[in-house]
Scaffold this active site. Structure first.
Site, PDB file in Angstrom:
ATOM      1  N   HIS A  87      -2.762  10.978   0.621  1.00 30.19           N
ATOM      2  CA  HIS A  87      -2.228  10.785   1.974  1.00 30.19           C
ATOM      3  C   HIS A  87      -1.599  12.121   2.393  1.00 30.19           C
ATOM      4  O   HIS A  87      -0.397  12.216   2.596  1.00 30.19           O
ATOM      5  CB  HIS A  87      -1.232   9.626   2.003  1.00 30.19           C
ATOM      6  CG  HIS A  87      -0.993   9.035   3.357  1.00 30.19           C
ATOM      7  ND1 HIS A  87      -1.137   7.679   3.631  1.00 30.19           N
ATOM      8  CD2 HIS A  87      -0.613   9.591   4.527  1.00 30.19           C
ATOM      9  CE1 HIS A  87      -0.843   7.445   4.898  1.00 30.19           C
ATOM     10  NE2 HIS A  87      -0.507   8.595   5.469  1.00 30.19           N
ATOM     11  N   GLU A 132      -3.463   0.014   8.143  1.00 33.14           N
ATOM     12  CA  GLU A 132      -2.275   0.394   8.933  1.00 33.14           C
ATOM     13  C   GLU A 132      -2.428  -0.129  10.348  1.00 33.14           C
ATOM     14  O   GLU A 132      -3.482   0.015  10.959  1.00 33.14           O
ATOM     15  CB  GLU A 132      -2.119   1.916   9.062  1.00 33.14           C
ATOM     16  CG  GLU A 132      -1.651   2.622   7.835  1.00 33.14           C
ATOM     17  CD  GLU A 132      -1.484   4.134   8.051  1.00 33.14           C
ATOM     18  OE1 GLU A 132      -1.242   4.571   9.195  1.00 33.14           O
ATOM     19  OE2 GLU A 132      -1.626   4.862   7.065  1.00 33.14           O
ATOM     20  N   ASN A 177      -7.306   2.003   9.939  1.00 28.84           N
ATOM     21  CA  ASN A 177      -5.994   2.218  10.559  1.00 28.84           C
ATOM     22  C   ASN A 177      -6.197   2.233  12.067  1.00 28.84           C
ATOM     23  O   ASN A 177      -7.043   2.987  12.569  1.00 28.84           O
ATOM     24  CB  ASN A 177      -5.389   3.564  10.139  1.00 28.84           C
ATOM     25  CG  ASN A 177      -5.003   3.589   8.663  1.00 28.84           C
ATOM     26  OD1 ASN A 177      -5.108   2.585   7.968  1.00 28.84           O
ATOM     27  ND2 ASN A 177      -4.554   4.738   8.190  1.00 28.84           N
ATOM     28  N   GLU A 221      -7.326   8.654   6.131  1.00 33.41           N
ATOM     29  CA  GLU A 221      -7.601   9.346   7.383  1.00 33.41           C
ATOM     30  C   GLU A 221      -8.079  10.792   7.207  1.00 33.41           C
ATOM     31  O   GLU A 221      -7.382  11.734   7.586  1.00 33.41           O
ATOM     32  CB  GLU A 221      -6.360   9.325   8.284  1.00 33.41           C
ATOM     33  CG  GLU A 221      -5.870   7.921   8.596  1.00 33.41           C
ATOM     34  CD  GLU A 221      -4.764   7.913   9.643  1.00 33.41           C
ATOM     35  OE1 GLU A 221      -4.287   8.992  10.027  1.00 33.41           O
ATOM     36  OE2 GLU A 221      -4.394   6.819  10.085  1.00 33.41           O
ATOM     37  N   ARG A 255       0.854  -1.192   0.000  1.00 37.31           N
ATOM     38  CA  ARG A 255       0.000   0.000   0.000  1.00 37.31           C
ATOM     39  C   ARG A 255       0.889   1.241   0.000  1.00 37.31           C
ATOM     40  O   ARG A 255       1.653   1.447   0.944  1.00 37.31           O
ATOM     41  CB  ARG A 255      -0.894  -0.007   1.241  1.00 37.31           C
ATOM     42  CG  ARG A 255      -1.675   1.276   1.429  1.00 37.31           C
ATOM     43  CD  ARG A 255      -2.597   1.217   2.646  1.00 37.31           C
ATOM     44  NE  ARG A 255      -3.349   2.440   2.756  1.00 37.31           N
ATOM     45  CZ  ARG A 255      -3.171   3.357   3.718  1.00 37.31           C
ATOM     46  NH1 ARG A 255      -2.272   3.174   4.672  1.00 37.31           N
ATOM     47  NH2 ARG A 255      -3.881   4.460   3.738  1.00 37.31           N
ATOM     48  N   TYR A 288      -4.199   2.188  15.954  1.00 38.21           N
ATOM     49  CA  TYR A 288      -2.980   2.219  16.775  1.00 38.21           C
ATOM     50  C   TYR A 288      -3.271   2.038  18.258  1.00 38.21           C
ATOM     51  O   TYR A 288      -2.515   1.397  18.968  1.00 38.21           O
ATOM     52  CB  TYR A 288      -2.219   3.532  16.533  1.00 38.21           C
ATOM     53  CG  TYR A 288      -1.630   3.562  15.142  1.00 38.21           C
ATOM     54  CD1 TYR A 288      -0.410   2.960  14.873  1.00 38.21           C
ATOM     55  CD2 TYR A 288      -2.327   4.125  14.078  1.00 38.21           C
ATOM     56  CE1 TYR A 288       0.111   2.926  13.590  1.00 38.21           C
ATOM     57  CE2 TYR A 288      -1.815   4.108  12.793  1.00 38.21           C
ATOM     58  CZ  TYR A 288      -0.601   3.505  12.557  1.00 38.21           C
ATOM     59  OH  TYR A 288      -0.089   3.451  11.285  1.00 38.21           O
TER      60      TYR A 288
HETATM   61  C1  FCB Z   1      -1.189   7.353  10.641  1.00 36.04           C
HETATM   62  C2  FCB Z   1      -0.745   7.875   9.291  1.00 36.04           C
HETATM   63  C3  FCB Z   1       0.587   7.347   8.840  1.00 36.04           C
HETATM   64  C4  FCB Z   1       1.578   7.250   9.993  1.00 36.04           C
HETATM   65  C5  FCB Z   1       0.966   6.524  11.169  1.00 36.04           C
HETATM   66  C6  FCB Z   1       1.896   6.341  12.343  1.00 36.04           C
HETATM   67  O1  FCB Z   1      -2.082   8.251  11.220  1.00 36.04           O
HETATM   68  O2  FCB Z   1      -1.695   7.547   8.295  1.00 36.04           O
HETATM   69  O3  FCB Z   1       1.055   8.160   7.802  1.00 36.04           O
HETATM   70  O4  FCB Z   1       2.017   8.501  10.320  1.00 36.04           O
HETATM   71  O5  FCB Z   1      -0.179   7.207  11.593  1.00 36.04           O
END
Ligand code: FCB
Length: 467
Positions: A133, A373, A307, A178, A89, A309
């Protein structure tokens, strides 16, 4: 020493339960890796500008060279092949393809992506293109940026320039990465390009991003000569109230409203959530919807990129007991779970990932999900050969892939997983200090050195495929 989440019992079994058809990949984005900002007619983007604002980026870092991927692309793709991934990607830099954000194509800029697609296919890797992006052409920002309606139409035109050139070989297309970050971090919080601080402008940006997505999906679908998979990627988090108090429950509702539902409700159900519209009214802001917009925005798409985290706990009361701040804005404070954190100071919450995926599957059924992600920055310490024994990153990935497998068992239709990131890169306002890569980049020499997590990922993919 940093504590990390040890793989809980059952992680290996969960990962092994993923089907052979599950897709494995790695992700990057253009501005974070390419460098070569002045080459082959590339125009200026809002990130080129923002990086030059004193104090905007940690260490004064800038993306002018980054990982020099523009010149090293074939070698980087060869390294991807060593990982055994199915798909890569990457994002296309709008200012390379259409330098001022309008008008004709810049053939030299587009040629880079054309070569990359061929390189990937030649090595058995499926190209997954993200059209936006975050690197808006500066000229469009000068004309008002995403808060202005015209930018949605400019985006759809640009999308078609790329689609016309690559859709004979690329089937997986993501319109936006995002939109929350573009709108809220770029136009409200001012911590990403273009660095504005205007809540109303940010909400206008949300609508025009969604409109741009819908316009692009309609045009790509109509023009597709081959089967295509069209989608959008959202950043997500499972938001829970810190306590059962009404103020905390309200704060969590608001955070979920502006974090997720303001995007997914119009995309999937064709309407902005009523409670979010009311919250906005209280703040004197109206979403600039025109007739027909919601039908465009809710044009069916094929796959939703997630995405993820971390998850968050939210409180609606500040340390002095107030529920509204000095500007009259309702309080929304992130509260710690008390979990170990990554180098970003993000808490490690794989269980929230399972909850989130199961919830999206429930509230927005019928849309295949792909994790576009997931990954972690840690304080990597290379040995004298440059090798990084990043057990912490491998444990993070294992716990989160297992969380995906658990969500699938609970009914979420997740079809693939991309690690953020293929290699260390320019982490936006944090600069180069925060390393997310499976591959270490020595920025002085541009040497690439696969970390322990790269070997772990390759072996995991092999195991799941039963190869
Ligand atoms: C996301 C972004 C990516 C990277 C990660 C850690 O929000 O899409 O570009 O910065 O975080």
């Amino acid at each position: 020493m940093l504590e990390t989440t040890a793989a809980p019992a059952g992680v290996d079994e969960l990962i092994a339960s993923l089907p052979p058809s599950f897709r494995w990949g790695v992700a990057t984005s253009a501005y974070q890796i390419e460098g070569a900002v002045h080459e082959d007619g590339r125009g200026r983007s809002i990130w080129d500008t923002y990086c030059r604002v004193p104090g905007a980026i940690d260490g004064g870092d800038i993306g002018d060279v980054a990982c020099d991927h523009y010149h090293r692309m074939p070698d980087d793709v060869a390294l991807m092949q060593d990982l055994g991934i199915d798909a890569y990607r990457f994002s296309v830099a709008w200012p390379r393809v259409q330098p001022g954000g309008r008008g004709g194509v810049n053939p030299a800029g587009l040629a880079f992506y054309d070569r990359m697609v061929d390189e990937l296919l030649g090595r058995g890797i499926d190209p997954w293109v993200t059209l936006y992006h975050w690197d808006l052409p500066q000229e469009l920002e000068d004309a008002g940026g995403w808060p202005v309606r015209d930018t949605a139409y400019r985006f759809a035109d640009y999308a078609m320039l790329v689609f016309d050139a690559l859709s004979d070989r690329v089937h997986a297309w993501t319109t936006l990465n995002e939109p929350l970050c573009t709108a809220m971090l770029g136009y409200y919080r001012g911590v990403q390009a273009p660095g504005r601080r205007d809540f109303g402008a940010a909400i206008h940006a949300v609508h025009h991003l969604l409109l741009g997505h819908g316009l692009a999906v309609q045009r790509m679908r109509a023009a597709a000569a081959n089967p295509v998979q069209l989608g959008i990627t959202l950043n997500t988090s499972s938001v829970s109230p810190a306590t059962g108090s009404p103020a905390d429950v309200e704060a969590a509702r608001r955070a979920d409203g502006l974090g997720l539902r303001i995007y997914l409700d119009p995309l999937v159900h064709g309407a902005y959530p009523a409670d979010v519209i009311e919250d906005l009214e209280v703040r004197g802001v109206r979403v600039p919807v025109q007739d027909g917009d919601l039908a465009v925005i809710s044009t069916p798409f094929d796959s939703l990129g997630i995405n993820y985290y971390f998850s968050t706990l939210v409180s609606g009361v500040d340390s002095t007991g107030r529920t509204v701040d000095a500007d009259g804005v309702p309080v929304e404070l992130d509260v710690r779970y008390g979990r170990p954190v990554t180098a970003m100071d993000w808490e490690i919450t794989p269980d929230g990932f399972t909850e989130l995926l199961a919830r999206i599957g429930r509230d927005y059924p019928g849309i295949p999900l792909v994790i576009t992600e997931n990954g972690a920055a840690f304080k990597d310490e290379p040995d004298e050969t440059g090798f990084v024994r990043d057990d912490d990153r491998a444990a993070y990935l294992a716990a989160h892939i297992a969380a995906v497998a658990r969500a699938r068992q609970a009914g979420a239709d997740v079809r693939g997983y991309f690690v953020w990131s293929f290699m260390d890169n320019f982490e936006w306002s944090y600069g180069y200090d925060k390393r997310f890569g499976l591959i270490r980049v020595d920025y002085e020499t541009q040497r690439r050195i696969p970390k322990h997590s790269a070997h772990w990922y390759r072996d995991t993919i092999r195991r799941v495929r039963g190869a």
